[in-house]
Design a protein around this motif. Structure first.
Motif, PDB file in Angstrom:
ATOM      1  N   GLN A  20       0.835  -1.204   0.000  1.00  0.00           N
ATOM      2  CA  GLN A  20       0.000   0.000   0.000  1.00  0.00           C
ATOM      3  C   GLN A  20       0.872   1.258   0.000  1.00  0.00           C
ATOM      4  OE1 GLN A  20      -3.346   0.116  -0.236  1.00  0.00           O
ATOM      5  NE2 GLN A  20      -3.387   2.337  -0.162  1.00  0.00           N
ATOM      6  N   THR A  21       1.937   1.252   0.780  1.00  0.00           N
ATOM      7  CA  THR A  21       2.847   2.400   0.830  1.00  0.00           C
ATOM      8  C   THR A  21       3.492   2.641  -0.522  1.00  0.00           C
ATOM      9  OG1 THR A  21       3.279   1.967   3.163  1.00  0.00           O
ATOM     10  CG2 THR A  21       4.849   3.378   2.016  1.00  0.00           C
ATOM     11  N   MET A  22       3.933   1.585  -1.172  1.00  0.00           N
ATOM     12  CA  MET A  22       4.550   1.732  -2.496  1.00  0.00           C
ATOM     13  C   MET A  22       3.535   2.242  -3.527  1.00  0.00           C
ATOM     14  SD  MET A  22       7.671   1.360  -2.209  1.00  0.00           S
ATOM     15  CE  MET A  22       8.054   1.468  -3.931  1.00  0.00           C
ATOM     16  N   ALA A  23       2.286   1.802  -3.412  1.00  0.00           N
ATOM     17  CA  ALA A  23       1.252   2.276  -4.328  1.00  0.00           C
ATOM     18  C   ALA A  23       0.992   3.765  -4.116  1.00  0.00           C
ATOM     19  CB  ALA A  23      -0.025   1.470  -4.134  1.00  0.00           C
ATOM     20  N   VAL A  24       0.981   4.218  -2.875  1.00  0.00           N
ATOM     21  CA  VAL A  24       0.763   5.642  -2.588  1.00  0.00           C
ATOM     22  C   VAL A  24       1.930   6.472  -3.118  1.00  0.00           C
ATOM     23  CG1 VAL A  24       0.630   7.354  -0.732  1.00  0.00           C
ATOM     24  CG2 VAL A  24      -0.765   5.295  -0.621  1.00  0.00           C
TER      25      VAL A  24
END
Length: 182
Positions: free
Chosen positions: A127-131
């Protein structure tokens, strides 16, 4: 005879009349006002603190991000377009003492709102990488909204400084006129 019982007329007694000093008041503008201006005057005009403006922007962008994900399947363009008016409203609604916070809080709000539309799988790391990826891809919208907020805040600050200078000049002129002359 007069109604009071004395034989003297009312004209015999002088009446003191107090005259109020002339006060300079701005005259209302006459003429037609553009319909756009009338529409803008109907909008609310809250004055938010710096933290309140940041919370308003972050909550609004998060809700818009959720709606974008729900209705438009996470459209990045729709999210970016919706970010621009939120940036403008945040800069308009922050109180004059906190104008510097508008261009700071708006990018944070953009990042908060990207969370629902970023996608991402694989837990917290995914999720962090997607953000982070969504922020990099949508940097143009991010910079555009920040620029909008910065320009509005700058114009408001310049107008505030000019008004303060005019007020000080009026006060100084009023004090100079009241000084007793020797």
């Amino acid at each position: 005879m007069a109604a009071g019982g004395s034989g003297e007329s009312a004209a015999a007694y002088p009446v003191a009349v107090a005259v109020a000093p002339a006060v300079s008041r701005p005259r209302p503008r006459t003429g037609q006002v553009a319909p756009f201006v009338l529409a803008l005057r109907r909008f609310p005009n809250p004055r938010l603190t710096g933290i309140g403006a940041g919370l308003f922007a972050a909550a609004t962008m998060f809700l818009l991000g959720c709606l974008d994900q729900l209705l438009l399947d996470g459209s990045e363009v729709a999210y970016g377009v919706l970010f621009l008016p939120v940036s403008a409203l945040t800069a308009f609604w922050v109180r004059p003492a906190d104008l510097v916070t508008a261009p700071i809080g708006v990018p944070i709000a953009f990042a908060v709102g990207v969370i629902p539309i970023a996608g991402g799988t694989g837990g917290f790391g995914g999720q962090t990488m997607a953000v982070v990826t969504a922020l990099a891809v949508q940097a143009g919208w991010l910079y555009g909204g920040t620029l909008v907020a910065g320009l509005i805040a700058t114009v408001r600050k310049i107008r505030q400084m000019r008004e303060r200078r005019r007020h000080q000049a009026r006060v100084a002129a009023g004090q100079g006129a009241r000084r007793p002359r020797p």
